[in-house]
Write a protein that holds these residues in place. Structure first.
Motif, mmCIF file in Angstrom:
data_model
loop_
_atom_site.group_PDB
_atom_site.id
_atom_site.type_symbol
_atom_site.label_atom_id
_atom_site.label_comp_id
_atom_site.label_asym_id
_atom_site.label_seq_id
_atom_site.Cartn_x
_atom_site.Cartn_y
_atom_site.Cartn_z
ATOM 1 N N HIS A 50 0.780 -1.271 0.124
ATOM 2 C CA HIS A 50 -0.177 -0.026 0.013
ATOM 3 C C HIS A 50 0.855 1.248 0.092
ATOM 4 O O HIS A 50 0.331 2.317 0.383
ATOM 5 N N ALA A 51 2.084 1.370 -0.388
ATOM 6 C CA ALA A 51 2.709 2.380 -0.247
ATOM 7 C C ALA A 51 2.738 3.079 -1.663
ATOM 8 O O ALA A 51 2.207 2.583 -2.656
ATOM 9 N N PRO A 52 2.944 4.396 -1.598
ATOM 10 C CA PRO A 52 2.969 5.159 -3.007
ATOM 11 C C PRO A 52 4.033 4.541 -3.826
ATOM 12 O O PRO A 52 5.002 4.221 -3.374
ATOM 13 N N VAL A 55 7.615 5.152 -3.338
ATOM 14 C CA VAL A 55 8.456 4.497 -2.421
ATOM 15 C C VAL A 55 8.589 3.051 -2.803
ATOM 16 O O VAL A 55 7.715 2.265 -2.593
ATOM 17 N N ALA A 162 2.190 9.534 3.642
ATOM 18 C CA ALA A 162 1.989 8.127 3.288
ATOM 19 C C ALA A 162 1.686 7.480 4.605
ATOM 20 O O ALA A 162 0.964 6.649 4.811
ATOM 21 N N ALA A 163 2.161 7.847 6.013
ATOM 22 C CA ALA A 163 1.775 7.040 7.128
ATOM 23 C C ALA A 163 0.462 7.333 7.471
ATOM 24 O O ALA A 163 -0.034 6.523 7.978
ATOM 25 N N GLU A 166 -2.092 5.559 4.649
ATOM 26 C CA GLU A 166 -1.763 4.322 4.473
ATOM 27 C C GLU A 166 -2.919 3.341 4.726
ATOM 28 O O GLU A 166 -3.591 2.645 4.145
ATOM 29 N N TYR B 671 9.224 5.354 8.746
ATOM 30 C CA TYR B 671 7.991 5.232 7.686
ATOM 31 C C TYR B 671 6.741 5.484 8.591
ATOM 32 O O TYR B 671 6.375 6.870 8.851
ATOM 33 N N GLY B 672 6.007 4.548 8.688
ATOM 34 C CA GLY B 672 4.575 4.675 9.369
ATOM 35 C C GLY B 672 3.905 3.237 9.308
ATOM 36 O O GLY B 672 4.492 2.406 9.213
#
Lengths: 176, 707
Positions: A50-52, A55, A162-163, A166, B671-672
């Motif tokens: 699920h990252a852009p 990334v 992103a965090a 997500e 990151y997250g």
């Protein structure tokens, strides 16, 4: 040219700072050297779900898990093959959530140069502001134009977004 | 010449809090009527060392209060006052007040003076009641003898030591107090001080030693051990050691030494709060002890500031205080080493050449050592769960009293060790569960008797190791969970449809729904519907799970299963395409190969597999994570049946790779958070693998299915 260099060196106390320049396609970019943690060769990354798309994934950097961003993809440039000469510059950014480390994939590292603040020209405003607000300015070094990047804006905001996104949005996107 | 005492404050507070805990524990163990002398001694020691410490540091309020308390305790110790329920309540209250005072002083806030003076008044009243008898009992001669050796004519053989230091003893780096403490560790020590050489206060040189001691130790102590204590002081003192035969020990009482009390009186006027050089202060404290409590109390060495200070060979317990950060740092470094070592091992296995065998031998040795090192470091962080359990006796006692119930608390498995971080976070959930058991579980004595049970209910706290996990159980023999009432309530709140039939486990699960409570009336203890959901959330945050078992009329049992540590997880590596993921072993029920017949497709998309009579949804990890799998055909891969949040699913993966302990690294640091992923780890080849979070995966998958 030589006088220019001399001036820059003289002024290195106050109005100038050191910049690491790197190449991406035909362009040369620069970032504040104090933000650079290390430069390393390319190695395979672990994908994050699920990252852009820019990334690429995460890497192990001496025990920390560090996300890796492909700047070509971030700038919507043509994608390049990752080879043994592909370089990752590990930098630290300040985000609303605190300091984060991340790596950017670039075509190659060029040089460390002194840049006098007085010589930095603002980026011309073309179209929407948000497209260029991560550019701190332009400076000419050895007859090449160097684009100075504000990595806090360029990456820091990305990472923070992103965090946040997500969990919900990316999931919704994958569900659609 | 002043010493900055503030540097010792932290240690004083820490020790005092610990000491108060042990005092509280001792008070709760105290039998009304026939108190054990050792327990009373423990309690006395605590009050005494806190008094000494707070006087030294100038916390005069605490010193004054503990002084009253000490006087009262002294009555108990000498046996002139019986231990009553009221008295034990009073003492427990004193513990609370002392704790509050210490906290206030620590936070540099004003002390609640009213509360303190009220209780201090109560203490004085209790002392005054017994004053007359105490005064008779405590004639100077008997006061000097320790209460445990009150029968002078039946004494076994003893050592008599005369220890007369020269004035320069302190200046030469010797500390008589330390020596006395060492002697006290050898056996029960009786101390008399000879302060005849003490000059008037104005002439005292704080660096000189003016005191001499006459000491007695039980005869079974080896002479060698005894002489060893004075080894370093040889040449700086006059020392005589003689052996007294039995039955003549009374000599000591009549020995022509000046009694301790007058000597103490000469020194006591010194303001104790004035910072004085440490050795002199220590020596002075030694003498000052009897002064505040003229009624009795020989200056016994047990007053050494050691909370558990048992007499048997504790001398120095060989432990040090280390900050948690330092240990965490150590853990991190060891984690790195483990990874590097794994990397080297992998490299080494591909090596050829004349020395390859030796290299591999060396690497194998390195691996063994690494594992040991890692285990040792982990153990440093481990603490027995008694640290958490110890707060319950008091709580149960107070609650039972307030609710008019009779409750016995049973504690077992207190020595089971677990990680400090886990330990810190499990305390509050356990408090909730125990409160619930007392408030909802255990019935009133009348109800119990009517139901044919004993009037006294039992709450049992148990801890034990199970596999790589630790289980903590809270069980009671009360009424059990009322299934009907839970169901009615759940239906009323629309949590369950009117015609749904639920299994027992599903019904019990309802009590964890936020805001759910079946209590008929809310008390200030529980019943407000907060609690159980918080308990479950806390347990889940620790990577644990919680199970409820209950039998109507017989009681209920709640089991919390927790990982031993938060830093390492036992994982199963699975392969999906080119990626490796770690599934925590605690979530895995079973792994299996699917036959085409075992899978049913429901209405197009969702696939279910039949597993032990249940139908479980299949989560295709490659779909969820967007990875290209080796094969999409279910029968060509494997299914890992995993459990999370009480639900089971089948995770479809390409292959199982192996089980290993992995060090958990945070993804969130740089990151997250990623739904379905709890963290990352570094594999032997230096690459990163994501650690799956099964409950998160189930949530993510059901969201996807719902969309």
């Amino acid at each position: 040219m030589s006088t220019n260099t001399a001036e820059r060196q003289q002024g290195s106390g106050n109005g100038s700072h050191q910049v690491l320049t790197f190449v991406l396609g035909d362009e040369t970019y620069g970032v504040d050297i104090l933000r650079v943690q290390e430069i390393r060769g390319w190695s395979a990354v672990t994908k994050i779900p699920h990252a852009p798309s820019h990334v690429l994934g995460v890497l192990n950097l001496r025990g920390s898990i560090v996300p890796i961003v492909d700047l070509r993809m971030r700038f919507a440039l043509e994608r390049a093959e990752y080879t043994t000469v592909t370089v990752i510059i590990v930098m630290s950014v300040n985000t609303p959530a605190g300091r984060r480390d991340f790596g950017v994939v670039v075509d190659g590292v060029s040089d460390v140069v002194d840049v006098n603040s007085a010589e930095v020209k603002p980026a011309p405003e073309l179209g929407s502001r948000s497209a260029t607000d991560y550019i701190r300015g332009l400076v000419s070094v050895a007859e090449r134009m160097v684009v100075l990047l504000d990595i806090d804006r360029l990456i820091g905001r990305d990472l923070a977004l992103a965090a946040e996104v997500e969990g919900d949005e990316a999931l919704a996107a994958s569900a659609a | 010449m002043t010493v900055d005492l503030t540097q010792f404050h932290d240690a004083f507070f820490e020790e005092s809090f610990e000491a108060l805990d042990s005092m509280e524990a001792a008070l709760l163990k105290l039998d009304i009527g026939s108190p054990e002398p050792e327990l009373i001694n423990t309690i006395f020691r605590v009050a005494h060392s806190i008094k000494g410490g707070s006087a030294t540091f100038g916390f005069s309020d605490i010193a004054s209060f503990t002084h009253s308390l000490e006087t009262l305790l002294d009555e108990l110790r000498s046996g002139t006052m019986p231990v009553s329920v009221a008295l034990s309540d009073l003492l427990l209250k004193s513990v609370d007040v002392m704790r509050a005072m210490l906290r206030a002083v620590q936070a540099k806030q004003p002390i609640d003076a009213q509360r303190v003076s009220d209780l201090q008044f109560d203490l004085e009243v209790a002392i005054a009641k017994k004053e007359d008898t105490a005064a008779v009992a405590a004639t100077p001669a008997t006061a000097i003898l320790s209460p445990t050796s009150a029968a002078p004519f039946t004494k076994p053989p003893r050592w008599r030591i005369r220890f007369h230091p020269y004035r320069e003893l302190l200046a030469r780096g010797n500390d008589p107090l330390r020596m006395l403490r060492e002697l006290a560790a050898l056996g029960e020590l009786e101390v008399r001080v000879d302060a005849q050489m003490l000059p008037p206060l104005a002439d005292v040189n704080p660096l000189d030693c003016y005191l001499a001691w006459s000491l007695e130790l039980p005869g079974e102590v080896a002479e060698e051990a005894l002489r060893q204590v004075f080894e370093w002081a040889e040449g700086d003192c006059d020392l005589t050691v003689e052996r007294l035969p039995g039955d003549t020990a009374d000599l000591l009482a009549g020995a022509p030494l000046s009694p301790a009390a007058p000597a103490a009186a000469a020194v006591a006027p010194l303001p104790a709060s004035a910072p004085t050089p440490a050795p002199a202060a220590a020596a002075k404290q030694q003498v000052a002890l009897p002064a505040p409590s003229p009624a009795a109390a020989a200056p016994r060495q047990e007053s050494a500031p050691k909370p558990e200070g048992s007499v048997s060979g504790l001398g120095d317990s060989g432990s040090i205080r280390v900050s948690v950060e330092k240990i965490d740092e150590l853990m991190n470094t060891v984690g790195e080493l483990v990874i590097t070592q794994a990397m080297l091992s992998q490299l080494g296995s591909h090596f050829d050449g004349p020395d390859a065998e030796k290299l591999r031998g060396g690497l194998a040795q390195l691996e063994r050592n690494m594992r040991e090192l890692q285990e040792s470091v982990m153990r440093v962080r481990m603490l027995p769960i008694s640290f958490v359990f110890s707060r319950f006796p008091r709580m149960v006692r107070d609650l039972a009293q307030r609710l008019g119930k009779q409750i016995e608390l049973k504690l077992t498995g207190e020595q089971t060790e677990l990680d400090k971080t886990v330990l810190e976070k499990i305390g509050d959930p356990l408090v909730h569960l125990v409160r619930n058991s007392i408030d909802h579980g255990i019935e009133s004595p009348e109800t119990r008797i009517a139901a044919g049970k004993t009037a006294e209910g039992t709450v049992h706290l148990d801890a034990y190791h199970r596999g790589g996990n630790i289980a903590v159980e809270v069980s009671d023999d009360g009424g059990g969970l009322d299934k009907e009432r839970i169901l009615t309530k759940a239906r009323a709140r629309g949590l369950v449809g009117p015609n749904d039939s639920l299994t027992d486990a599903e019904i019990y699960d309802l009590i964890f729904v936020p805001g759910f409570s079946t209590a008929e009336k809310t008390t200030d203890l529980s019943g407000r519907g907060v609690g159980m959901d918080v308990v479950r959330r806390n347990v889940k945050e620790l990577g644990g799970k919680i199970e409820v078992k209950s039998e109507s009329g017989r009681g209920s049992r709640i089991t919390i299963t927790l990982p031993l540590t938060l830093a390492i997880v036992d994982g199963q590596s699975v392969a999906v395409g080119t990626e490796t993921y770690i599934v925590p072993l605690i979530s895995i029920v079973e792994s299996m190969q699917l036959k085409a017949s075992g899978v049913t497709r429901l209405s197009g998309h969702s696939e279910v597999l039949s597993f032990r009579g249940d139908y479980l949804p299949i989560i295709r990890l490659h779909d969820l994570f967007g990875v290209e799998p080796r094969s999409r055909a279910l029968h060509e891969g494997l299914v890992v049946v995993a459990e999370g949040d009480g639900r089971r699913v089948g995770l479809f993966v390409d292959d199982l790779l192996g089980q290993q302990q992995v060090v958990i690294k945070s993804l969130e640091a740089n990151y997250g958070h990623i739904e379905g992923v709890s963290g990352a780890t570094i594999l032997g080849d230096g690459s990163v693998a994501l650690i799956l979070d099964v409950p998160g995966l189930i949530r993510a998958a059901s969201m996807k299915a719902a969309a």
